[in-house]
Design an enzyme around this catalytic site. Structure first.
Site, short mmCIF file in Angstrom:
data_model
loop_
_atom_site.label_atom_id
_atom_site.label_comp_id
_atom_site.label_asym_id
_atom_site.label_seq_id
_atom_site.Cartn_x
_atom_site.Cartn_y
_atom_site.Cartn_z
N ASP A 1 4.10 -30.77 -31.57
CA ASP A 1 3.58 -30.46 -30.14
C ASP A 1 4.45 -30.37 -29.26
O ASP A 1 5.19 -30.96 -29.18
CB ASP A 1 2.27 -31.42 -30.10
N ASP B 1 -4.35 -26.55 -35.47
CA ASP B 1 -4.89 -28.10 -34.96
C ASP B 1 -5.66 -27.84 -33.69
O ASP B 1 -6.51 -28.50 -33.23
CB ASP B 1 -3.60 -28.68 -34.16
N HIS C 1 4.14 -30.12 -37.69
CA HIS C 1 3.35 -29.63 -36.69
C HIS C 1 4.07 -30.58 -35.34
O HIS C 1 3.78 -31.64 -35.14
CB HIS C 1 1.89 -30.09 -36.86
N HIS D 1 -2.24 -26.49 -27.05
CA HIS D 1 -3.75 -26.98 -27.38
C HIS D 1 -3.72 -28.52 -26.98
O HIS D 1 -5.02 -29.20 -27.02
CB HIS D 1 -4.04 -26.88 -28.85
#
Length: 963
Positions: free
Chosen positions: A18, A147, A16, A395
């Site tokens: 970001d 997320d 994951h 996000h």
């Protein structure tokens, strides 16, 4: 497969990554600033691709690399750095099914604070890029939202319309999750729209452990868990214990799901910089766990992907539970409700909303230039703006939950995109406005949000260009700062003098930090009937008629439709009359004290970037020695300048002909010298009997009912009665009573909102917290600028009326606010007659307006004379007896000078033809609000009229040829 065997879809690998959070996008990609976080995405991609390349045998055991969160800002950069040999290898991995993409958007967008247009844009940008790079084999089947901090019904609807077979996410309220685990309803079919039926329904699965690996089984180089040690000669040999622990966990997870297949997430944030460590240990775990089948184990472990897992569940032919509504708010424990980020970093949220508006105009102008044969890539880089706006939907971007230095980098990325779009705007005017071979003088763009504009302040003759990106005519009141002491006259495109008015700039606007302007008044005029996808130029010159703008000694403002009465003692609004009907109300700013705490236990949770947790049972009055009001009246606008104290003020404004009240507020710097963080709200209080219910939009589209202290899908324990009743507002929120009286508030950026008591409606406008809430960002939300706390300016729009009229006004006004006309300026020494002889003063790119309930959502250039076009119905079922009916639009002859020679309908993402879509079909328990609307498929031969049902979006690739 033996009867009763449990199939464990062990997902591999999962990282994951970001697009900015603790580090900037660049820092994450290159692995810089490791003292903040050990993370380098370029090395992750290198590592997993090399792992697949170096172990072709892994194809035989179906070992997959699954790309969900190598977000496109990372992958496109990596791809550009690769040799043709490496690119060919990756394409082979994709074509063989060893490398699978899911989600596919430019980022994993937030679902609370992202506008639906931005969600569609960033998803489409990624999906089309993916399609252009890898073809059909690269098309994702699964959406992966592991997320984001809560999940939107509109997001599910959009994903379904993009053709996805399933959605996986990680975060939902702790009580909701407990209930679902007990009832084995962690997987469901989510009905995404009351209007669209199965077209908007999506199979949805909640991950068991967010997106983390089973406890004790993290095999990344940054983890401390024990590897699988399988040499019996080693004193640390641990196969039996490790396999037993792992299978015990599998059984625990299986107990929460309804079938004999479960999915394990094997990875986490920025994992797989050394993919071999993960793969080697997972290989051993699979091998030794499956060997236990010989002694009666029911578990069969193998590598899989969410796509394969979804297909396996579909093969069960089970009837799945249904879900309506959404998954907001998200409470991770009894005192941690993630509702603060609905408002966090309000200036950034406004910049993103304005960037979105600009990008829609920019894409339309780019398409118009391409149709005229202009090579727009030599004019301005539209990619820069698309990239920036795609990243902004992440996000931890639009949410305001990033570190301060990352927020500053986001602002820089968006600024670069704005500059490129302004280049395209200028080229558009140079092409469209010039008559003959004239050269258009320099076009300037101003910071009107702080009432600062050199071309209008330093010149007494100038042209105002106003571009309307909507597909219908609109009116726009224009306000520009001008030099004091000069009388102005405004001419419309035909040379007619139009009414104008000068209004004093409020003291609290003149003193905005960073404002560089000596202007003390603004010139106001109405730009009427702005043409669809077109512009008008208004000419401003010195005038002769005296324009009075002295303050009036009165406590009311009005136009021909609305009047607002101010309490002459308290200085607050005390009533609003609309078309003869008076509503008693109070509108005021209040503040909540932010909870402090060390976050050591749930009850010591602090209010921070993510979490809203007030340290009180209610909001407090803004400190003030007395609210002062000053009233100004004129032919076009009447307004009250209202000052609470040095850090809260607003202008209450009524324009001629409008049926809403404009509340133009300035908040900040929020004082924290007392050691208390503060969260500022705007609240309207009425006598409406709202019965504990209120309504908020979902991403700016459909409207959802909210009930105070009630959750429809699970037993709810009241622990945070204020924060847990806050919901995201992107467009509108309202309350109403049983007889249809309605109070609606519209916003100019995402905010949190609620109705905590009958007749009340509140919106949070600004926050300044002094403690971190311990959810990773590691900083307090204590924004400063120009050496003090951040000052924010914004606007709310207040509508009063019955339900039908209010929704009609709200739908229309919200689209006008989102697509506000783009304004630019050209100083000139020419007279109007001289100017109009050299330059066009009006032009448009559509031959006719579209119906009032239809929005031209997208018009942008693809390639080879093709354009992506989206049309949407902006009303939901039942909102209006007329405007909620189906609408019909013909695109034949829509673009003057061009004919549509071919067209074909695609899925919403623009990456798959609709006729080729074959989504999985699910058996679902009946739900009460299903409205089956059959899908139509565009016949490219006939080019018929397009019918749009309520809330429907239809997407086409069209080819335009000059007639």
């Amino acid at each position: 497969m033996p009867c009763g065997e449990r199939r464990i879809h062990q997902r591999s690998p999962h990282t994951h990554d970001d697009a900015g959070w603790l580090k900037t996008v660049d820092q994450y990609y290159y692995g810089a600033r490791s003292q903040i976080q050990e993370a380098g995405v370029q090395y992750i991609i290198d590592s997993v691709v090399d792992e697949l390349k170096d172990h072709p045998d892994r194809r035989l055991v179906k070992k997959f690399l699954h790309l969900s969160t190598w977000k496109w800002p990372f992958f496109t950069r990596w791809w550009q750095e690769q040799t043709e040999t490496t690119k060919a290898l990756v394409r082979t991995l994709v074509n063989e099914g060893r490398l699978e993409f899911i989600n596919g958007g430019w980022c994993m967008n937030d679902e609370a604070t992202a506008h639906y247009v931005d969600i569609i844009d960033q998803m489409s940008f990624g999906l089309i890029t993916l399609n252009d790079t890898f073809g059909e084999c690269g098309r994702p089947r699964i959406s992966w939202q592991i997320d984001p901090f809560g999940h939107s019904r509109e997001q599910a609807s959009l994903f379904a319309q993009m053709g996805y077979d399933g959605l996986f996410f990680g975060r939902l309220d702790h009580e909701d999750k407990k209930e679902r685990m007990a009832k084995k309803t962690m997987e469901m079919v989510w009905s995404g729209s009351d209007s669209l039926g199965t077209q908007a329904s999506l199979f949805t699965a909640v991950n068991y452990n967010l997106y983390q690996p089973p406890p004790g089984f993290c095999f990344d180089i940054y983890c401390n868990d024990e590897p699988i040690i399988d040499d019996p000669r080693s004193k640390d040999y641990n196969v039996e214990k490790r396999v037993t622990d792992f299978l015990n966990y599998c059984q625990e997870q299986a107990n929460a799901y309804a079938t004999d297949s479960i999915l394990l997430t094997m990875g986490s944030d920025f994992h797989y910089q050394d993919a071999n460590v993960w793969f080697k240990n997972m290989d051993k775990l699979i091998k030794y766990a499956n060997e236990r089948q010989a002694t009666g184990s029911r578990f069969n472990l193998f590598y899989s992907t969410p796509s394969c897992y979804t297909k396996a569940l579909n093969d069960h032919a089970k009837t799945w539970p249904s879900k309506t509504g959404d998954f907001f708010p998200y409470g991770s424990d009894a005192h941690a409700y993630w509702t603060g980020y609905f408002t966090s970093r309000p200036a950034s949220k406004y910049m993103i909303r304005q960037g979105s508006n600009l990008m829609q105009s920019c894409k339309q102008m780019d398409a118009a230039l391409v149709r005229q044969g202009v090579a727009t890539n030599q004019v301005g880089e539209l990619f820069t703006m698309k990239d920036a706006m795609g990243i902004m939907q992440h996000h931890d971007a639009v949410t305001g939950t990033e570190k301060q230095h990352v927020a500053e980098d986001y602002a820089l990325l968006l600024h670069k995109g704005v500059v490129e779009c302004q280049k395209i705007q200028t080229a558009y005017y140079e092409k469209e406005l010039v008559i003959g071979n004239q050269v258009l003088p320099k076009v300037s763009y101003c910071q009107l949000n702080v009432s600062q504009c050199d071309p209008t302040e330093k010149n007494n003759r100038f042209v105002v260009n106003i571009y309307n990106s909507m597909a219908r005519s609109v009116d726009k009141y224009v306000r520009v700062p001008v030099a004091s002491g000069t009388i102005f006259q405004v001419h419309d495109p035909q040379g007619n003098v139009v009414a104008s008015q000068t209004v004093p700039i409020a003291e609290y606007v003149k003193s905005l930090p960073g404002r560089v302007s000596s202007a003390t008044v603004e010139l106001v005029f109405l730009a009427s009937q702005l043409p669809p996808l077109g512009s008008k130029s208004y000419y401003v010159q010195p005038g002769t008629s005296k324009d009075e703008h002295e303050p009036q000694n009165k406590f009311a403002i009005s136009n021909e439709k609305v009047s607002v009465e101010i309490d002459d003692v308290r200085g607050l609004i005390k009533s609003v009359t609309v078309n003869g009907k008076t509503t008693e109300l109070k509108q005021e700013f209040l503040w909540y004290p932010s909870k402090s705490g060390d976050n050591s236990v749930a009850d010591k949770r602090a209010s921070g970037a993510y979490i809203f947790r007030p340290d009180s049972d209610g909001a407090f009055a803004i400190p003030s020695s007395g609210i002062t009001t000053t009233t100004y009246s004129g032919e076009l606008v009447e307004e009250v300048h209202q000052i609470y104290n040095p850090w809260v003020a607003q202008t209450i404004r009524l324009y001629k002909g409008q049926e809403h009240v404009e509340l133009d507020w300035v908040v900040g710097p929020i004082p924290v010298e007392d050691g208390t963080g503060k969260e500022i709200i705007n609240r309207v209080t009425t006598s409406i009997a709202s019965s504990g219910m209120f309504y908020t939009d979902a991403n700016g589209r459909q409207t959802l009912e909210r009930r105070f202290n009630i959750r429809d899908s699970y037993p709810y324990t009241v622990t945070e009665p204020i924060a847990a009743n806050y919901y995201p507002v992107n467009s509108h929120a309202y309350i109403k009573d049983a007889v249809g009286n309605q109070v609606t508030m519209l916003v100019d950026r995402p905010q949190g909102g609620s109705s905590l008591h009958n007749g009340e409606l509140e919106l949070m406008v600004h926050r300044r917290c002094l403690y971190d809430d311990a959810f990773g960002v590691g900083e307090a939300l204590n924004e400063t600028a120009y050496g003090d706390g951040l000052v924010v300016r914004g606007t709310h729009f207040l509508i009063l009326g019955d339900k039908t009229n209010s929704m009609k006004m709200a739908r229309s006004l919200s689209h006008e606010l989102y697509k506000q006309p783009q304004i630019s300026f050209i100083p000139t020494s020419l007279s109007f007659s001289e100017w109009s002889a050299l330059y066009k003063t009006q032009q448009q790119s559509l031959s006719r307006t579209l119906p009032v309930n239809v929005n031209l959502l997208t018009l942008e250039t693809l390639n080879q004379g093709k354009y992506l076009m989206r049309l949407e119905h902006i009303y939901d079922v039942g909102e209006d007896s007329i405007l909620s009916q189906p609408a019909t639009v013909s695109i034949e002859g829509l673009f003057p000078g061009f004919t549509v020679t071919s067209s074909e309908e695609t899925m919403l993402g623009g990456n798959q033809f609709k006729k080729d879509s074959n989504r999985l079909v699910w058996n679902v328990a009946s739900t009460s609000n299903r409205n089956e609307n059959g899908q139509q498929i565009w016949d490219e031969r006939a080019i018929p009229a397009v019918q749009l049902k309520p809330m429907e979006i239809r997407t086409f690739i069209i080819t335009l040829v000059r007639i």
